[in-house]
Design a protein around this motif. Structure first.
Motif, PDB file in Angstrom:
ATOM      1  N   LEU A 271       0.720  -1.252  -0.159  1.00 50.53           N
ATOM      2  CA  LEU A 271      -0.116   0.046   0.037  1.00 50.53           C
ATOM      3  C   LEU A 271       0.816   1.408   0.062  1.00 50.53           C
ATOM      4  N   ALA A 272       2.145   1.004   0.448  1.00 51.70           N
ATOM      5  CA  ALA A 272       2.898   2.416   0.490  1.00 51.70           C
ATOM      6  C   ALA A 272       4.284   1.809   0.398  1.00 51.70           C
ATOM      7  N   PRO A 273       4.632   1.263  -1.076  1.00 49.26           N
ATOM      8  CA  PRO A 273       5.915   0.830  -1.257  1.00 49.26           C
ATOM      9  C   PRO A 273       7.291   1.733  -0.858  1.00 49.26           C
ATOM     10  N   GLY A 274       8.088   1.166  -0.344  1.00 48.41           N
ATOM     11  CA  GLY A 274       9.370   1.913  -0.148  1.00 48.41           C
ATOM     12  C   GLY A 274       9.192   2.644   1.296  1.00 48.41           C
ATOM     13  N   LYS A 275       8.188   2.689   1.900  1.00 49.75           N
ATOM     14  CA  LYS A 275       8.071   3.452   3.181  1.00 49.75           C
ATOM     15  C   LYS A 275       8.494   2.716   4.316  1.00 49.75           C
ATOM     16  N   GLY A 276       9.670   3.072   5.059  1.00 51.04           N
ATOM     17  CA  GLY A 276      10.032   2.200   6.011  1.00 51.04           C
ATOM     18  C   GLY A 276      10.773   0.967   5.803  1.00 51.04           C
ATOM     19  N   LEU A 277      11.403   0.477   6.657  1.00 48.55           N
ATOM     20  CA  LEU A 277      12.520  -0.685   6.662  1.00 48.55           C
ATOM     21  C   LEU A 277      11.544  -1.862   7.193  1.00 48.55           C
ATOM     22  N   HIS A 278      11.875  -3.033   6.517  1.00 45.48           N
ATOM     23  CA  HIS A 278      10.946  -3.958   7.230  1.00 45.48           C
ATOM     24  C   HIS A 278      10.910  -4.353   8.632  1.00 45.48           C
ATOM     25  N   GLY A 279      11.894  -4.342   9.168  1.00 44.02           N
ATOM     26  CA  GLY A 279      11.882  -4.316  10.993  1.00 44.02           C
ATOM     27  C   GLY A 279      11.033  -3.028  11.320  1.00 44.02           C
ATOM     28  N   GLU A 280      11.205  -2.050  10.984  1.00 46.57           N
ATOM     29  CA  GLU A 280      10.468  -0.741  11.369  1.00 46.57           C
ATOM     30  C   GLU A 280       9.017  -1.173  11.295  1.00 46.57           C
ATOM     31  N   LYS A 281       8.528  -1.412  10.307  1.00 47.47           N
ATOM     32  CA  LYS A 281       7.185  -1.930  10.100  1.00 47.47           C
ATOM     33  C   LYS A 281       6.791  -2.936  11.070  1.00 47.47           C
ATOM     34  N   CYS A 282       7.377  -4.108  11.020  1.00 51.49           N
ATOM     35  CA  CYS A 282       7.235  -4.988  11.980  1.00 51.49           C
ATOM     36  C   CYS A 282       6.961  -4.500  13.338  1.00 51.49           C
ATOM     37  N   GLY A 283       7.678  -3.783  13.880  1.00 50.71           N
ATOM     38  CA  GLY A 283       7.849  -3.310  15.269  1.00 50.71           C
ATOM     39  C   GLY A 283       6.598  -2.272  15.359  1.00 50.71           C
ATOM     40  N   ILE A 284       6.123  -1.654  14.347  1.00 51.21           N
ATOM     41  CA  ILE A 284       4.980  -0.879  14.525  1.00 51.21           C
ATOM     42  C   ILE A 284       3.574  -1.492  14.645  1.00 51.21           C
ATOM     43  N   GLY A 285       3.720  -2.593  13.823  1.00 53.28           N
ATOM     44  CA  GLY A 285       2.532  -3.646  13.748  1.00 53.28           C
ATOM     45  C   GLY A 285       2.578  -4.283  15.022  1.00 53.28           C
ATOM     46  N   ALA A 325      -6.038   0.760   6.460  1.00 53.45           N
ATOM     47  CA  ALA A 325      -6.029  -0.352   5.289  1.00 53.45           C
ATOM     48  C   ALA A 325      -5.136  -1.475   5.484  1.00 53.45           C
ATOM     49  N   ALA A 326      -4.113  -1.307   5.901  1.00 51.70           N
ATOM     50  CA  ALA A 326      -2.859  -2.352   6.053  1.00 51.70           C
ATOM     51  C   ALA A 326      -3.474  -3.157   6.855  1.00 51.70           C
ATOM     52  N   LEU A 327      -3.827  -2.837   8.094  1.00 57.49           N
ATOM     53  CA  LEU A 327      -4.367  -3.802   9.439  1.00 57.49           C
ATOM     54  C   LEU A 327      -5.319  -4.709   8.555  1.00 57.49           C
ATOM     55  N   LEU A 328      -6.309  -4.061   7.923  1.00 53.58           N
ATOM     56  CA  LEU A 328      -7.442  -4.813   7.277  1.00 53.58           C
ATOM     57  C   LEU A 328      -6.931  -5.679   6.209  1.00 53.58           C
ATOM     58  N   ALA A 329      -6.008  -5.364   5.365  1.00 52.48           N
ATOM     59  CA  ALA A 329      -5.466  -6.105   4.197  1.00 52.48           C
ATOM     60  C   ALA A 329      -4.548  -7.285   4.548  1.00 52.48           C
ATOM     61  N   MET A 343      -9.108 -12.489  13.016  1.00 56.21           N
ATOM     62  CA  MET A 343     -10.142 -12.836  14.140  1.00 56.21           C
ATOM     63  C   MET A 343     -11.144 -11.833  13.840  1.00 56.21           C
ATOM     64  N   GLY A 344     -11.204 -11.248  12.811  1.00 54.70           N
ATOM     65  CA  GLY A 344     -12.505 -10.593  12.655  1.00 54.70           C
ATOM     66  C   GLY A 344     -12.514  -8.993  13.086  1.00 54.70           C
ATOM     67  N   LEU A 345     -11.094  -8.348  13.102  1.00 49.15           N
ATOM     68  CA  LEU A 345     -11.201  -7.051  13.105  1.00 49.15           C
ATOM     69  C   LEU A 345     -11.905  -6.080  12.235  1.00 49.15           C
ATOM     70  N   THR A 346     -12.680  -5.140  12.766  1.00 49.11           N
ATOM     71  CA  THR A 346     -13.360  -4.379  11.982  1.00 49.11           C
ATOM     72  C   THR A 346     -12.898  -3.239  11.594  1.00 49.11           C
ATOM     73  N   GLU A 347     -13.144  -2.395  10.421  1.00 54.49           N
ATOM     74  CA  GLU A 347     -12.557  -1.235   9.952  1.00 54.49           C
ATOM     75  C   GLU A 347     -12.858   0.065  10.967  1.00 54.49           C
ATOM     76  N   GLU A 348     -13.828  -0.040  11.834  1.00 54.60           N
ATOM     77  CA  GLU A 348     -13.945   0.914  12.943  1.00 54.60           C
ATOM     78  C   GLU A 348     -12.926   0.743  14.115  1.00 54.60           C
ATOM     79  N   SER A 349     -13.028  -0.647  14.497  1.00 52.40           N
ATOM     80  CA  SER A 349     -12.154  -0.852  15.594  1.00 52.40           C
ATOM     81  C   SER A 349     -10.563  -0.544  15.099  1.00 52.40           C
ATOM     82  N   ALA A 350     -10.290  -0.978  13.805  1.00 50.60           N
ATOM     83  CA  ALA A 350      -9.088  -0.773  13.457  1.00 50.60           C
ATOM     84  C   ALA A 350      -8.476   0.784  13.447  1.00 50.60           C
ATOM     85  N   ARG A 351      -9.674   1.523  13.157  1.00 49.38           N
ATOM     86  CA  ARG A 351      -9.344   2.825  13.190  1.00 49.38           C
ATOM     87  C   ARG A 351      -9.104   3.707  14.701  1.00 49.38           C
TER      88      ARG A 351
END
Ligand code: ZN
Length: 360
Positions: A271-285, A325-329, A343-351
């Motif tokens: 969704l956002a190619p090239g933004k952040g390094l692999h480990g950085e994104k995993c840490g945020i997630g 969008a990434a959490l849902l995708a 496990m059924g994360l909804t858009e509203e709760s992701a937000r």
């Protein structure tokens, strides 16, 4: 925890078998690059070698390895440049086919190119990382960016890892912090694995799980010691990355180190190619998936802060909506790898989660 399932399994006829491919020589420390000839001699892999390196990393360490081996081996070199990754791998394979064994000297892209080319040509592979940015330096999988997003390919697990802490400490701190974040994310990867084991009966390796958790714990506890350009820090993180790779080799998959936070990272890559390094994104997630597991998400966030890794999507230039969008995708990435994000994360709760957990 998994005792019930183990007892259930006992009623079946025993028919398990398994291969675990582990590195034979792991050499970590100050100036150990000088020991590469001794490692090659110890392993007796042949008399011709292909040294894969990158543009900058060849100057930093590749040329040194070439010079160290030139007297005793027939040395060929290959530059893993920025072009199309699959095309580069194909060319590296042609070069590897002409050599007895392969050494990869560089960062993530170089190591991945060298280990895939080694796997496809059935050559042994020695990993010489110039940065401690992710746990691929000692694992049997490689990640390759394509137009459809990152694909994970089978790769040759290194027969040896030679990690020079002087070289690794001189790399940009951001890379080391990203490697740390990739390891701290083991905490949530393990929780996802246990969840899938309980819910779906996915096989679990207690050895791999325990090693992976211990690796995360060591960095978590020592987060204060991770400082820019310190060899002590490079030492700690490199050992953790190798141990994490070993945990994956024991499990026979990346499961011990890759759960929902990795699926989130791969979704962001699309969704956002090239933004952040692999480990950085995993840490945020991992901050969000740890919250969903009911665990110490604030501890994860604080340790990432201490080591200097980003803790919000904004920290890597991604807006909140893209993170939602990434959490849902995430559930569409490797759907067979079941995680808390399936496990059924909804858009509203992701937000709500993004708003609540990603505050500076
Ligand atoms: Zn990772």
């Amino acid at each position: 925890m998994s005792a019930d399932r183990i007892n259930l399994l006992r009623t079946k006829v025993f028919d398990k078998s398994k291969w675990m491919q582990l590195p034979r020589d792991v050499v970590i420390g100050h100036d150990v690059i000088e020991q590469i000839p001794a490692v090659c001699e110890d392993l007796a892999l042949g008399d011709s070698v292909l040294i894969v390196s990158g543009g900058q990393t060849r100057d930093i360490a590749g040329k040194k390895v070439e010079a160290l081996l030139a007297g005793s081996y027939d040395v060929a070199t290959f530059a893993a440049n920025d072009g199309d990754p699959l095309e580069t791998i194909r060319k590296a394979e042609a070069a590897a086919a002409e050599a007895g064994f392969v050494i990869g000297v560089g960062g993530g892209r170089v190591i991945d190119t060298a280990k895939i080319a080694s796997y496809n040509t059935d050559r042994h592979f020695i990993s010489v990382p110039t940065a401690a940015s992710h746990d691929g330096i000692a694992s049997s999988r490689a990640s390759v960016p394509t137009a459809e997003g990152n694909v994970s390919l089978a790769a040759e697990p290194p027969i040896a890892v030679v990690a020079d802490t002087a070289v690794i400490a001189s790399a940009p701190h951001r890379l080391l912090a990203s490697g740390c974040a990739d390891i701290i994310a083991n905490y949530t990867a393990i929780l996802d694995w246990e969840l899938s084991h309980r819910l779906r009966g996915e096989p679990l390796s207690e050895y791999a799980l325990t090693l992976s958790r211990m690796t995360a714990e060591i960095l978590f506890k020592n987060a204060d010691l991770i400082k820019p350009h310190s060899e002590e820090s490079a030492w700690l993180v490199t050992k953790a990355l190798v141990s994490s790779g070993v945990a994956m080799s024991i499990a026979g998959s990346s499961r011990p180190g890759s759960g929902g936070e990795h699926k989130f990272s791969h979704a962001l890559e699309k969704l956002a190619p090239g933004k952040g390094l692999h480990g950085e994104k995993c840490g945020i997630g991992a901050i969000i998936t740890m919250y969903l597991h009911g665990g110490d998400w604030e501890g994860i966030r604080d340790s990432l802060k201490k080591i200097g890794a980003p803790t919000t999507p904004a920290g890597i230039g991604v807006d909140d909506e893209t993170a939602v969008a990434a959490l849902l995708a995430a559930r569409t990435i490797r759907p067979e790898r079941f995680t808390i994000l399936d496990m059924g994360l909804t858009e509203e709760s992701a937000r709500d989660l993004v708003k609540m957990l990603y505050r500076e």
